[in-house]
Motif scaffolding. Structure first.
Motif, mmCIF file in Angstrom:
data_model
loop_
_atom_site.group_PDB
_atom_site.id
_atom_site.type_symbol
_atom_site.label_atom_id
_atom_site.label_comp_id
_atom_site.label_asym_id
_atom_site.label_seq_id
_atom_site.Cartn_x
_atom_site.Cartn_y
_atom_site.Cartn_z
ATOM 1 N N UNK A 88 -11.499 -9.961 18.124
ATOM 2 C CA UNK A 88 -12.661 -9.465 18.568
ATOM 3 C C UNK A 88 -12.123 -8.084 19.407
ATOM 4 N N UNK A 89 -13.171 -7.167 19.285
ATOM 5 C CA UNK A 89 -12.942 -6.053 20.188
ATOM 6 C C UNK A 89 -14.610 -5.684 20.237
ATOM 7 N N UNK A 90 -14.783 -4.434 21.193
ATOM 8 C CA UNK A 90 -16.144 -4.031 21.321
ATOM 9 C C UNK A 90 -16.515 -2.456 21.184
ATOM 10 N N UNK A 91 -17.488 -2.280 20.569
ATOM 11 C CA UNK A 91 -17.892 -0.771 20.568
ATOM 12 C C UNK A 91 -18.902 -0.350 21.512
ATOM 13 N N UNK A 92 -19.002 0.922 21.904
ATOM 14 C CA UNK A 92 -20.039 1.358 22.672
ATOM 15 C C UNK A 92 -21.197 1.684 21.772
ATOM 16 N N UNK A 93 -22.416 2.306 22.505
ATOM 17 C CA UNK A 93 -23.585 2.558 21.802
ATOM 18 C C UNK A 93 -23.482 3.809 20.976
ATOM 19 N N UNK A 94 -22.439 4.814 21.250
ATOM 20 C CA UNK A 94 -21.951 5.519 20.226
ATOM 21 C C UNK A 94 -20.989 5.456 19.141
ATOM 22 N N UNK A 95 -20.633 4.129 19.045
ATOM 23 C CA UNK A 95 -19.878 3.571 17.888
ATOM 24 C C UNK A 95 -18.355 3.639 18.246
ATOM 25 N N UNK A 96 -18.110 4.136 19.490
ATOM 26 C CA UNK A 96 -16.736 4.255 19.768
ATOM 27 C C UNK A 96 -16.156 2.931 20.264
ATOM 28 N N UNK A 97 -14.870 2.598 19.848
ATOM 29 C CA UNK A 97 -14.041 1.361 20.110
ATOM 30 C C UNK A 97 -13.839 1.518 21.423
ATOM 31 N N UNK A 98 -14.350 0.610 22.508
ATOM 32 C CA UNK A 98 -13.872 0.900 23.874
ATOM 33 C C UNK A 98 -13.041 -0.364 24.394
ATOM 34 N N UNK A 99 -12.964 -1.513 23.845
ATOM 35 C CA UNK A 99 -12.417 -2.559 23.802
ATOM 36 C C UNK A 99 -11.590 -2.972 22.717
ATOM 37 N N UNK A 100 -10.381 -2.723 22.676
ATOM 38 C CA UNK A 100 -9.619 -3.036 21.405
ATOM 39 C C UNK A 100 -9.621 -4.601 20.911
ATOM 40 N N UNK A 101 -9.364 -4.573 19.668
ATOM 41 C CA UNK A 101 -9.599 -5.601 18.794
ATOM 42 C C UNK A 101 -8.359 -6.463 18.961
ATOM 43 N N UNK A 102 -8.263 -7.283 19.966
ATOM 44 C CA UNK A 102 -7.165 -8.072 20.320
ATOM 45 C C UNK A 102 -7.333 -9.506 20.781
ATOM 46 N N UNK A 103 -8.819 -9.535 21.049
ATOM 47 C CA UNK A 103 -8.989 -10.796 21.946
ATOM 48 C C UNK A 103 -9.509 -12.072 20.797
ATOM 49 N N UNK A 104 -8.776 -13.084 20.965
ATOM 50 C CA UNK A 104 -8.781 -14.050 19.990
ATOM 51 C C UNK A 104 -10.399 -14.883 20.085
ATOM 52 N N UNK A 105 -10.929 -15.116 18.814
ATOM 53 C CA UNK A 105 -12.025 -16.055 18.809
ATOM 54 C C UNK A 105 -11.520 -17.422 18.110
ATOM 55 N N UNK A 106 -11.272 -18.416 19.013
ATOM 56 C CA UNK A 106 -10.709 -19.438 18.456
ATOM 57 C C UNK A 106 -11.641 -20.229 17.470
ATOM 58 N N UNK A 107 -10.971 -21.003 16.472
ATOM 59 C CA UNK A 107 -11.650 -21.687 15.281
ATOM 60 C C UNK A 107 -11.795 -23.041 15.846
ATOM 61 N N UNK A 108 -12.925 -23.689 15.795
ATOM 62 C CA UNK A 108 -12.965 -25.150 16.188
ATOM 63 C C UNK A 108 -13.439 -25.745 15.036
ATOM 64 N N UNK A 109 -12.982 -26.895 14.393
ATOM 65 C CA UNK A 109 -13.507 -27.891 13.549
ATOM 66 C C UNK A 109 -13.187 -27.268 12.069
ATOM 67 N N UNK A 110 -12.443 -26.275 12.181
ATOM 68 C CA UNK A 110 -12.089 -25.541 10.579
ATOM 69 C C UNK A 110 -13.305 -24.536 10.372
ATOM 70 N N UNK A 111 -14.310 -24.663 10.916
ATOM 71 C CA UNK A 111 -15.508 -23.678 10.411
ATOM 72 C C UNK A 111 -16.214 -22.881 11.518
ATOM 73 N N UNK A 112 -16.097 -23.249 12.659
ATOM 74 C CA UNK A 112 -16.652 -22.696 13.790
ATOM 75 C C UNK A 112 -15.915 -21.621 14.609
#
Length: 333
Positions: A88-112
Protein backbone atom coordinates in the motif's frame (compact mmCIF):
# COMPACT_ATOMS: atom_id res chain seq x y z
CA UNK A 1 -4.41 -7.98 13.33
CA UNK A 2 -7.71 -7.84 15.11
CA UNK A 3 -7.26 -7.55 18.85
CA UNK A 4 -10.65 -8.98 19.78
CA UNK A 5 -13.89 -9.30 17.85
CA UNK A 6 -13.40 -6.08 16.02
CA UNK A 7 -11.56 -5.25 12.87
CA UNK A 8 -9.11 -2.39 12.58
CA UNK A 9 -9.66 -1.30 9.02
CA UNK A 10 -9.52 -4.87 7.77
CA UNK A 11 -10.62 -5.92 4.30
CA UNK A 12 -11.13 -9.24 2.58
CA UNK A 13 -8.89 -10.59 -0.14
CA UNK A 14 -9.59 -10.36 -3.82
CA UNK A 15 -13.10 -8.93 -3.83
CA UNK A 16 -13.08 -5.51 -5.46
CA UNK A 17 -16.30 -4.68 -3.68
CA UNK A 18 -14.30 -4.79 -0.47
CA UNK A 19 -11.20 -3.14 -1.89
CA UNK A 20 -13.04 -0.30 -3.61
CA UNK A 21 -14.11 2.33 -1.12
CA UNK A 22 -16.15 5.45 -1.64
CA UNK A 23 -14.12 8.65 -1.81
CA UNK A 24 -14.45 11.53 0.59
CA UNK A 25 -16.67 14.40 -0.45
CA UNK A 26 -14.18 16.70 1.23
CA UNK A 27 -11.42 15.42 -1.01
CA UNK A 28 -13.48 15.92 -4.16
CA UNK A 29 -12.29 12.56 -5.47
CA UNK A 30 -14.23 9.32 -5.60
CA UNK A 31 -12.93 5.86 -6.29
CA UNK A 32 -14.25 4.12 -9.39
CA UNK A 33 -13.97 0.62 -10.80
CA UNK A 34 -12.71 -0.19 -14.30
CA UNK A 35 -15.21 -2.61 -15.82
CA UNK A 36 -13.59 -2.78 -19.25
CA UNK A 37 -10.99 -5.37 -18.34
CA UNK A 38 -10.95 -8.88 -16.94
CA UNK A 39 -8.46 -7.63 -14.39
CA UNK A 40 -9.98 -5.66 -11.53
CA UNK A 41 -8.61 -2.15 -11.20
CA UNK A 42 -9.66 1.15 -9.71
CA UNK A 43 -8.80 4.82 -9.78
CA UNK A 44 -10.31 8.16 -8.81
CA UNK A 45 -12.59 10.69 -10.49
CA UNK A 46 -13.41 14.24 -9.47
CA UNK A 47 -16.91 15.56 -8.79
CA UNK A 48 -17.30 16.33 -12.50
CA UNK A 49 -16.75 12.69 -13.41
CA UNK A 50 -13.33 13.36 -14.90
CA UNK A 51 -10.62 10.76 -14.33
CA UNK A 52 -7.90 12.20 -12.11
CA UNK A 53 -6.16 8.94 -11.21
CA UNK A 54 -6.22 6.24 -13.87
CA UNK A 55 -7.58 2.80 -12.97
CA UNK A 56 -4.24 1.20 -12.24
CA UNK A 57 -4.61 0.07 -8.64
CA UNK A 58 -6.13 -3.07 -7.17
CA UNK A 59 -7.47 -1.30 -4.11
CA UNK A 60 -8.61 2.30 -3.59
CA UNK A 61 -9.42 3.51 -0.08
CA UNK A 62 -11.18 6.43 1.54
CA UNK A 63 -9.47 9.74 2.17
CA UNK A 64 -8.31 10.09 5.75
CA UNK A 65 -6.41 13.17 6.85
CA UNK A 66 -6.01 14.32 3.23
CA UNK A 67 -4.53 11.02 2.05
CA UNK A 68 -6.10 7.94 0.46
CA UNK A 69 -4.67 4.44 0.43
CA UNK A 70 -3.97 2.78 -2.90
CA UNK A 71 -2.76 -0.81 -3.12
CA UNK A 72 -1.44 -3.47 -5.43
CA UNK A 73 -0.71 -7.19 -5.19
CA UNK A 74 2.94 -7.95 -5.89
CA UNK A 75 3.51 -11.49 -7.24
CA UNK A 76 6.13 -13.54 -5.39
CA UNK A 77 7.25 -17.15 -5.17
CA UNK A 78 6.76 -18.80 -1.79
CA UNK A 79 7.74 -22.39 -1.04
CA UNK A 80 7.89 -23.07 -4.76
CA UNK A 81 4.39 -21.70 -5.42
CA UNK A 82 3.11 -18.47 -6.89
CA UNK A 83 1.86 -16.14 -4.18
CA UNK A 84 1.40 -12.45 -3.63
CA UNK A 85 1.98 -9.77 -1.01
CA UNK A 86 -0.26 -6.76 -0.53
CA UNK A 87 1.47 -3.41 -0.74
CA UNK A 88 0.00 0.00 0.00
CA UNK A 89 0.91 3.63 -0.63
CA UNK A 90 -0.98 6.93 -0.43
CA UNK A 91 -2.17 9.65 -2.80
CA UNK A 92 -3.04 13.23 -1.88
CA UNK A 93 -6.20 15.12 -2.79
CA UNK A 94 -4.82 16.05 -6.22
CA UNK A 95 -4.27 12.37 -7.01
CA UNK A 96 -0.48 12.53 -6.72
CA UNK A 97 1.25 9.51 -5.19
CA UNK A 98 3.04 11.07 -2.22
CA UNK A 99 3.93 7.91 -0.29
CA UNK A 100 5.22 5.10 -2.52
CA UNK A 101 3.48 1.74 -2.71
CA UNK A 102 5.96 -0.25 -0.69
CA UNK A 103 4.40 -0.78 2.73
CA UNK A 104 3.13 -4.29 3.37
CA UNK A 105 -0.43 -4.95 4.45
CA UNK A 106 -0.15 -8.36 6.16
CA UNK A 107 -2.58 -11.16 5.45
CA UNK A 108 -4.28 -12.88 8.38
CA UNK A 109 -6.17 -16.18 8.37
CA UNK A 110 -5.68 -16.39 4.62
CA UNK A 111 -8.40 -13.84 3.85
CA UNK A 112 -8.06 -10.68 5.97
CA UNK A 113 -5.79 -7.91 4.70
CA UNK A 114 -4.72 -5.35 7.29
CA UNK A 115 -4.96 -2.19 5.19
CA UNK A 116 -4.39 1.01 7.16
CA UNK A 117 -5.11 4.75 7.05
CA UNK A 118 -3.49 7.69 8.84
CA UNK A 119 -4.96 8.63 12.20
CA UNK A 120 -3.80 11.71 14.08
CA UNK A 121 -0.85 12.02 11.74
CA UNK A 122 0.46 8.49 12.27
CA UNK A 123 0.13 5.23 10.36
CA UNK A 124 0.56 1.71 11.76
CA UNK A 125 3.16 0.02 9.53
CA UNK A 126 4.24 -3.60 9.40
CA UNK A 127 7.63 -5.21 8.77
CA UNK A 128 9.03 -8.66 9.49
CA UNK A 129 6.15 -9.63 11.74
CA UNK A 130 6.14 -6.46 13.87
CA UNK A 131 4.24 -3.16 13.87
CA UNK A 132 5.49 0.37 14.38
CA UNK A 133 4.23 3.82 13.45
CA UNK A 134 5.38 6.37 10.86
CA UNK A 135 4.38 9.95 10.08
CA UNK A 136 3.41 11.47 6.74
CA UNK A 137 7.07 12.16 5.96
CA UNK A 138 7.69 8.39 6.19
CA UNK A 139 9.75 8.82 9.34
CA UNK A 140 9.41 5.88 11.71
CA UNK A 141 8.43 7.63 14.95
CA UNK A 142 7.74 4.46 16.95
CA UNK A 143 9.95 1.43 16.13
CA UNK A 144 8.73 -1.94 14.91
CA UNK A 145 8.16 -3.83 18.15
CA UNK A 146 4.47 -4.74 18.53
CA UNK A 147 2.62 -7.90 17.56
CA UNK A 148 -0.57 -5.93 16.88
CA UNK A 149 -1.19 -2.20 16.66
CA UNK A 150 -4.38 -0.17 16.66
CA UNK A 151 -5.01 3.28 15.21
CA UNK A 152 -4.43 6.38 17.30
CA UNK A 153 -7.49 7.97 18.86
CA UNK A 154 -7.33 10.86 21.34
CA UNK A 155 -3.57 10.46 21.34
CA UNK A 156 -3.65 6.79 22.37
CA UNK A 157 -3.28 3.47 20.56
CA UNK A 158 -3.88 -0.10 21.73
CA UNK A 159 -0.92 -2.40 21.02
CA UNK A 160 0.21 -5.86 22.06
CA UNK A 161 3.33 -7.89 22.58
CA UNK A 162 3.94 -11.30 24.08
CA UNK A 163 0.17 -11.96 23.94
CA UNK A 164 -0.67 -9.10 26.30
CA UNK A 165 -2.32 -5.78 25.43
CA UNK A 166 -1.53 -2.27 26.63
CA UNK A 167 -1.76 1.34 25.49
CA UNK A 168 0.87 3.79 24.20
CA UNK A 169 0.86 7.52 23.48
CA UNK A 170 2.12 9.18 20.28
CA UNK A 171 5.67 9.23 21.66
CA UNK A 172 5.62 5.47 22.12
CA UNK A 173 5.43 5.75 25.90
CA UNK A 174 3.45 3.01 27.64
CA UNK A 175 0.54 4.63 29.47
CA UNK A 176 -1.42 1.45 30.25
CA UNK A 177 0.70 -1.63 31.13
CA UNK A 178 0.70 -4.74 28.98
CA UNK A 179 -1.48 -6.87 31.21
CA UNK A 180 -4.76 -7.47 29.38
CA UNK A 181 -5.71 -10.66 27.56
CA UNK A 182 -7.53 -8.58 24.96
CA UNK A 183 -8.14 -4.87 24.48
CA UNK A 184 -10.07 -2.97 21.81
CA UNK A 185 -9.59 0.59 20.63
CA UNK A 186 -10.92 3.41 22.79
CA UNK A 187 -14.37 4.75 22.07
CA UNK A 188 -15.69 7.77 23.97
CA UNK A 189 -12.92 7.47 26.54
CA UNK A 190 -13.42 3.79 27.37
CA UNK A 191 -11.85 0.64 25.92
CA UNK A 192 -13.33 -2.83 26.11
CA UNK A 193 -11.02 -5.42 27.65
CA UNK A 194 -11.13 -9.20 27.88
CA UNK A 195 -10.31 -11.47 30.79
CA UNK A 196 -9.55 -15.08 29.88
CA UNK A 197 -9.15 -16.90 26.61
CA UNK A 198 -11.73 -16.74 23.86
CA UNK A 199 -14.73 -18.94 24.50
CA UNK A 200 -17.37 -19.34 27.15
CA UNK A 201 -14.90 -18.47 29.91
CA UNK A 202 -14.05 -15.01 28.52
CA UNK A 203 -15.55 -11.96 30.21
CA UNK A 204 -15.56 -8.33 29.08
CA UNK A 205 -15.37 -5.03 30.90
CA UNK A 206 -14.11 -1.49 30.21
CA UNK A 207 -11.09 0.58 31.28
CA UNK A 208 -10.54 4.34 31.15
CA UNK A 209 -7.57 6.13 29.56
CA UNK A 210 -5.42 5.62 32.64
CA UNK A 211 -6.01 1.87 32.58
CA UNK A 212 -8.29 1.96 35.60
CA UNK A 213 -11.21 -0.46 35.48
CA UNK A 214 -14.35 1.59 34.86
CA UNK A 215 -16.75 -1.35 34.42
CA UNK A 216 -15.98 -4.77 35.85
CA UNK A 217 -15.59 -7.73 33.42
CA UNK A 218 -18.89 -9.52 33.91
CA UNK A 219 -20.28 -9.51 30.37
CA UNK A 220 -20.04 -12.45 27.97
CA UNK A 221 -19.91 -10.10 24.99
CA UNK A 222 -19.96 -6.33 24.59
CA UNK A 223 -19.91 -3.63 21.95
CA UNK A 224 -17.97 -0.38 22.26
CA UNK A 225 -19.62 2.73 23.66
CA UNK A 226 -21.58 4.95 21.31
CA UNK A 227 -23.47 8.05 22.38
CA UNK A 228 -22.70 7.17 25.99
CA UNK A 229 -24.23 3.68 25.86
CA UNK A 230 -23.05 0.15 25.08
CA UNK A 231 -24.83 -3.06 24.16
CA UNK A 232 -23.78 -5.94 26.45
CA UNK A 233 -24.64 -9.63 26.58
CA UNK A 234 -25.24 -12.20 29.29
CA UNK A 235 -24.99 -15.87 28.31
CA UNK A 236 -23.57 -17.94 25.48
CA UNK A 237 -23.69 -17.43 21.73
CA UNK A 238 -26.91 -19.34 21.09
CA UNK A 239 -28.96 -18.53 24.17
CA UNK A 240 -27.47 -15.31 25.55
CA UNK A 241 -29.45 -12.07 25.79
CA UNK A 242 -28.46 -8.47 25.05
CA UNK A 243 -29.16 -5.33 27.05
CA UNK A 244 -27.71 -1.84 27.35
CA UNK A 245 -25.55 -0.10 29.98
CA UNK A 246 -24.27 3.45 30.47
CA UNK A 247 -20.70 4.51 31.25
CA UNK A 248 -21.17 3.95 34.96
CA UNK A 249 -22.18 0.35 34.28
CA UNK A 250 -25.79 1.08 35.17
CA UNK A 251 -28.30 -1.13 33.36
CA UNK A 252 -30.48 0.88 30.99
CA UNK A 253 -32.06 -2.11 29.23
CA UNK A 254 -32.25 -5.53 30.90
CA UNK A 255 -30.72 -8.38 28.84
CA UNK A 256 -33.70 -9.70 26.86
CA UNK A 257 -32.88 -9.47 23.15
CA UNK A 258 -31.39 -12.29 21.06
CA UNK A 259 -29.17 -10.13 18.86
CA UNK A 260 -27.74 -6.63 19.01
CA UNK A 261 -26.15 -6.69 15.56
CA UNK A 262 -26.20 -8.55 12.24
CA UNK A 263 -23.48 -11.12 11.66
CA UNK A 264 -21.04 -10.38 8.81
CA UNK A 265 -22.34 -11.36 5.38
CA UNK A 266 -20.46 -11.96 2.14
CA UNK A 267 -17.18 -10.03 2.11
CA UNK A 268 -17.90 -8.13 5.31
CA UNK A 269 -15.57 -8.62 8.26
CA UNK A 270 -17.32 -6.46 10.84
CA UNK A 271 -20.74 -6.84 12.38
CA UNK A 272 -23.48 -4.52 11.12
CA UNK A 273 -25.05 -2.43 13.86
CA UNK A 274 -24.71 -2.87 17.60
CA UNK A 275 -24.16 0.85 18.17
CA UNK A 276 -26.37 3.83 18.88
CA UNK A 277 -26.71 6.17 15.89
CA UNK A 278 -28.69 9.40 16.22
CA UNK A 279 -30.13 8.20 19.52
CA UNK A 280 -31.35 4.85 18.18
CA UNK A 281 -30.25 1.22 18.53
CA UNK A 282 -31.60 -1.74 16.57
CA UNK A 283 -31.97 -5.05 18.42
CA UNK A 284 -33.58 -8.31 17.36
CA UNK A 285 -35.47 -11.34 18.62
CA UNK A 286 -35.58 -14.64 16.73
CA UNK A 287 -39.09 -16.07 16.58
CA UNK A 288 -39.08 -19.85 16.87
CA UNK A 289 -42.51 -20.36 15.29
CA UNK A 290 -41.95 -21.64 11.76
CA UNK A 291 -38.33 -22.69 12.32
CA UNK A 292 -37.14 -25.53 10.10
CA UNK A 293 -34.36 -28.06 9.86
CA UNK A 294 -31.90 -25.53 8.43
CA UNK A 295 -33.05 -22.35 10.15
CA UNK A 296 -33.26 -21.83 13.91
CA UNK A 297 -35.97 -19.19 13.51
CA UNK A 298 -39.13 -18.65 11.53
CA UNK A 299 -38.97 -14.86 11.47
CA UNK A 300 -37.15 -11.94 13.08
CA UNK A 301 -38.61 -9.06 15.06
CA UNK A 302 -36.60 -5.86 14.88
CA UNK A 303 -36.97 -3.36 17.71
CA UNK A 304 -35.64 0.20 17.58
CA UNK A 305 -34.78 1.53 21.04
CA UNK A 306 -34.24 5.13 22.10
CA UNK A 307 -31.59 6.21 24.58
CA UNK A 308 -33.89 5.43 27.49
CA UNK A 309 -34.34 1.86 26.20
CA UNK A 310 -37.95 2.43 25.16
CA UNK A 311 -39.17 0.64 22.02
CA UNK A 312 -40.10 3.31 19.48
CA UNK A 313 -40.57 1.00 16.49
CA UNK A 314 -41.25 -2.71 16.00
CA UNK A 315 -41.41 -4.71 12.76
CA UNK A 316 -41.24 -8.36 11.66
CA UNK A 317 -38.98 -9.63 8.86
CA UNK A 318 -38.70 -13.01 7.15
CA UNK A 319 -34.89 -13.16 7.39
CA UNK A 320 -31.69 -11.15 7.75
CA UNK A 321 -31.54 -10.33 4.05
CA UNK A 322 -34.82 -8.46 4.32
CA UNK A 323 -33.43 -6.43 7.21
CA UNK A 324 -30.24 -5.64 5.31
CA UNK A 325 -32.28 -4.36 2.35
CA UNK A 326 -33.90 -1.87 4.70
CA UNK A 327 -30.64 -0.91 6.41
CA UNK A 328 -28.61 -0.66 3.21
CA UNK A 329 -30.87 -0.15 0.19
CA UNK A 330 -27.91 1.17 -1.81
CA UNK A 331 -26.44 -2.34 -1.92
CA UNK A 332 -29.54 -3.71 -3.67
CA UNK A 333 -30.08 -1.08 -6.37
Amino acid sequence: MPSNNKKLTLMLGFSLVSLLASGSALAGLQAFQNNSSDNYSCGYKNDKGQTVVAAKYEGCGNFSEELARVSIIKPIMKDGYEDGIYLQGYINETGKLVIPIKYEAPLFDGVIIDYRDFHQGLLAVYKNGKYGYMNKSERLTIPYQYDTAGDFNDGLAVVSRNEKYGVIDKNGKTVVPFKFDGLDDYSEGLAKYRVGDWGDAAKFGFIDKSGKVAIQPKWDEAMEFSEGLAAVKVGGYETGKWGVIDKSGKQIVAPKYDRAYIEPMGDAVEVDGGRYVDGKLEVYNLNKAGAGAYMDYGSITRYILNRQGKIIEQKNFADWNEIEKVRHPEYYE
